[in-house]
Scaffold this active site. Structure first.
Site, PDB file in Angstrom:
ATOM      1  N   HIS A 144      16.186  -8.069 -16.978  1.00  0.00           N
ATOM      2  CA  HIS A 144      16.155  -7.434 -15.744  1.00  0.00           C
ATOM      3  C   HIS A 144      16.908  -8.274 -14.620  1.00  0.00           C
ATOM      4  O   HIS A 144      17.158  -9.449 -14.827  1.00  0.00           O
ATOM      5  CB  HIS A 144      14.874  -7.222 -15.115  1.00  0.00           C
ATOM      6  N   LYS A 148      13.895  -8.969  -9.654  1.00  0.00           N
ATOM      7  CA  LYS A 148      12.461  -8.365 -10.038  1.00  0.00           C
ATOM      8  C   LYS A 148      11.294  -9.275  -9.952  1.00  0.00           C
ATOM      9  O   LYS A 148      11.560 -10.577 -10.279  1.00  0.00           O
ATOM     10  CB  LYS A 148      12.724  -7.816 -11.522  1.00  0.00           C
TER      11      LYS A 148
HETATM   12  N1  NAP Z   1       8.440   2.880 -13.858  1.00  0.00           N
HETATM   13  C1  NAP Z   1       9.855   2.860 -13.740  1.00  0.00           C
HETATM   14  O1  NAP Z   1      10.607   3.708 -14.270  1.00  0.00           O
HETATM   15  C2  NAP Z   1      10.532   2.049 -12.668  1.00  0.00           C
HETATM   16  C3  NAP Z   1      11.744   1.578 -12.522  1.00  0.00           C
HETATM   17  C4  NAP Z   1      12.361   0.805 -11.791  1.00  0.00           C
HETATM   18  C5  NAP Z   1      11.479  -0.042 -11.079  1.00  0.00           C
HETATM   19  N2  NAP Z   1      10.177   0.175 -11.119  1.00  0.00           N
HETATM   20  C6  NAP Z   1       9.275  -0.675 -10.294  1.00  0.00           C
HETATM   21  O2  NAP Z   1       9.300   0.039  -9.080  1.00  0.00           O
HETATM   22  C7  NAP Z   1       8.877  -0.879  -7.986  1.00  0.00           C
HETATM   23  C8  NAP Z   1      10.074  -0.989  -6.943  1.00  0.00           C
HETATM   24  O3  NAP Z   1      11.145  -1.394  -7.710  1.00  0.00           O
HETATM   25  P1  NAP Z   1      12.548  -1.504  -6.753  1.00  0.00           P
HETATM   26  O4  NAP Z   1      13.468  -2.154  -7.476  1.00  0.00           O
HETATM   27  O5  NAP Z   1      12.673  -0.334  -5.922  1.00  0.00           O
HETATM   28  O6  NAP Z   1      12.102  -2.683  -5.668  1.00  0.00           O
HETATM   29  P2  NAP Z   1      12.543  -2.810  -4.154  1.00  0.00           P
HETATM   30  O7  NAP Z   1      14.101  -2.562  -4.195  1.00  0.00           O
HETATM   31  O8  NAP Z   1      12.097  -4.044  -3.576  1.00  0.00           O
HETATM   32  O9  NAP Z   1      11.861  -1.692  -3.103  1.00  0.00           O
HETATM   33  C9  NAP Z   1      10.501  -1.859  -3.057  1.00  0.00           C
HETATM   34  C10 NAP Z   1      10.340  -0.758  -1.713  1.00  0.00           C
HETATM   35  O10 NAP Z   1       8.833  -1.075  -1.440  1.00  0.00           O
HETATM   36  C11 NAP Z   1       8.542  -1.093  -0.145  1.00  0.00           C
HETATM   37  N3  NAP Z   1       7.330  -2.159   0.062  1.00  0.00           N
HETATM   38  C12 NAP Z   1       7.288  -3.477  -0.439  1.00  0.00           C
HETATM   39  N4  NAP Z   1       5.968  -3.772   0.182  1.00  0.00           N
HETATM   40  C13 NAP Z   1       5.289  -2.904   0.778  1.00  0.00           C
HETATM   41  C14 NAP Z   1       4.153  -2.753   1.406  1.00  0.00           C
HETATM   42  N5  NAP Z   1       3.218  -3.971   1.422  1.00  0.00           N
HETATM   43  N6  NAP Z   1       3.933  -1.698   1.856  1.00  0.00           N
HETATM   44  C15 NAP Z   1       4.562  -0.597   2.106  1.00  0.00           C
HETATM   45  N7  NAP Z   1       5.777  -0.530   1.365  1.00  0.00           N
HETATM   46  C16 NAP Z   1       6.338  -1.785   0.919  1.00  0.00           C
HETATM   47  C17 NAP Z   1       9.617  -1.969   0.300  1.00  0.00           C
HETATM   48  O11 NAP Z   1      10.233  -0.994   1.551  1.00  0.00           O
HETATM   49  P3  NAP Z   1      10.376  -1.759   2.868  1.00  0.00           P
HETATM   50  O12 NAP Z   1      11.068  -2.922   2.776  1.00  0.00           O
HETATM   51  O13 NAP Z   1      11.166  -0.649   3.668  1.00  0.00           O
HETATM   52  O14 NAP Z   1       9.102  -1.645   3.638  1.00  0.00           O
HETATM   53  C18 NAP Z   1      10.785  -1.879  -0.733  1.00  0.00           C
HETATM   54  O15 NAP Z   1      12.085  -1.119  -0.121  1.00  0.00           O
HETATM   55  C19 NAP Z   1       8.656  -2.197  -8.972  1.00  0.00           C
HETATM   56  O16 NAP Z   1       7.589  -2.263  -9.265  1.00  0.00           O
HETATM   57  C20 NAP Z   1       9.506  -2.114 -10.167  1.00  0.00           C
HETATM   58  O17 NAP Z   1       9.069  -2.875 -11.253  1.00  0.00           O
HETATM   59  C21 NAP Z   1       9.805   0.989 -12.029  1.00  0.00           C
END
Ligand code: NAP
Length: 252
Positions: A144, A148
């Site tokens: 990844h 991540k």
């Molecule tokens: N299941 C699937 O198919 C799949 C696919 C891709 C990713 N994922 C998972 O999805 C999650 C997010 O991935 P990503 O790549 O989108 O990460 P990312 O770009 O870091 O986005 C996560 C978002 O969560 C918000 N956040 C973080 N801490 C928070 C808190 N304490 N309270 C409220 N909001 C909070 C942040 O928003 P702000 O900074 O605006 O607060 C951030 O923009 C990860 O766990 C990843 O492993 C899953």
């Protein structure tokens, strides 16, 4: 009829992919979103509080952090939202149990990977593990992007769970993380790589003395996860409370 959705972490990588996918699709109306810094979103519908963001939503879609997703599931109890799609990964076993408890109140579709390809891959892995038996060592590789935070990935664990099920077991009993020295018999090994902008690569190898079978998947664009999560939202909107997976959504 349009489905009203709220997107948690709307400024994140997956939040952005969901906005683009749902914004272009007349079946969805984005009625709210969350961010810890709502001012930066420049949109009055983006707020800090999950309960406020979900006030007008039928379905909550959440790709954030384990702590934020669990807090949101609590907040949903005071809203009209009937279902939640949880894509966040990296939950502990205690947090897994908290999700199961929340699923007694609301329909939850949870998956470590919302792509059609990985959901199907997990079916193949389960079948291969059952057919090939313990003489074939199972090793799961994943790569990844450098940002991540959890490892192994939720997808690698999902594939490991499918392999363990094929062997009539639970992953917790067979899991082999980073290790040195000879390979213990019968375990399911994980290897992790992080770098650059890799969206997601997974391979499951079944290794015998004289041959190796490898099943693999590569995500080329995180839009595949957004499309899967939106399909799950449409599917879950009229489902009774319970914990569901992409297998249920795709009818596998
Ligand atoms: N299941 C699937 O198919 C799949 C696919 C891709 C990713 N994922 C998972 O999805 C999650 C997010 O991935 P990503 O790549 O989108 O990460 P990312 O770009 O870091 O986005 C996560 C978002 O969560 C918000 N956040 C973080 N801490 C928070 C808190 N304490 N309270 C409220 N909001 C909070 C942040 O928003 P702000 O900074 O605006 O607060 C951030 O923009 C990860 O766990 C990843 O492993 C899953």
């Amino acid at each position: 009829m349009t489905l009203s959705i709220a997107i948690a972490g709307i400024r994140g990588r997956m939040g952005g992919a969901l906005m683009r996918a749902a914004g272009d699709d007349p079946r969805f109306d984005i009625v709210g979103g969350t961010s810890r810094n709502p001012a930066a979103a420049g949109d009055a519908a983006v707020v800090k509080d999950a309960g406020v963001a979900a006030a007008k939503a039928d379905v909550w879609i959440d790709f954030t952090t384990p702590q934020a997703s669990l807090a949101a599931l609590d907040a949903l109890t005071t809203t009209r939202a009937r279902a939640a799609i949880i894509g966040t990964t990296g939950f502990t076993l205690d947090q897994d149990r908290a999700i199961s408890t929340a699923a007694q109140r609301v329909a939850i579709v949870r998956s470590g990977n919302f792509s059609v390809g990985v959901t199907l891959l997990a079916e193949f892995v389960r079948a291969a593990a059952a057919k090939l038996g313990p003489a074939w060592d199972i090793e799961i590789f994943e790569a990844h992007h450098r940002r991540k935070v959890d490892a192994p990935s939720g997808t690698a664990l999902l594939l490991g769970e499918a392999a363990a099920e094929g062997r009539g077991n639970h992953l917790a009993e067979l899991r082999l993380d980073a290790r040195q020295g000879a390979r213990p018999e019968g375990g399911i090994g994980f290897a992790v790589a992080r770098g650059g902008g890799i969206v997601g690569q997974h391979a499951v190898s079944f290794a015998a003395e004289r041959e190796v079978l490898t099943l693999s998947h590569q995500a080329l664009d995180r839009a595949v996860f957004a499309d899967g999560a939106l399909a799950a939202a449409l599917w879950a909107a009229d489902k009774p409370p319970g914990l569901y997976s992409m297998r249920d959504v795709l009818g596998l």
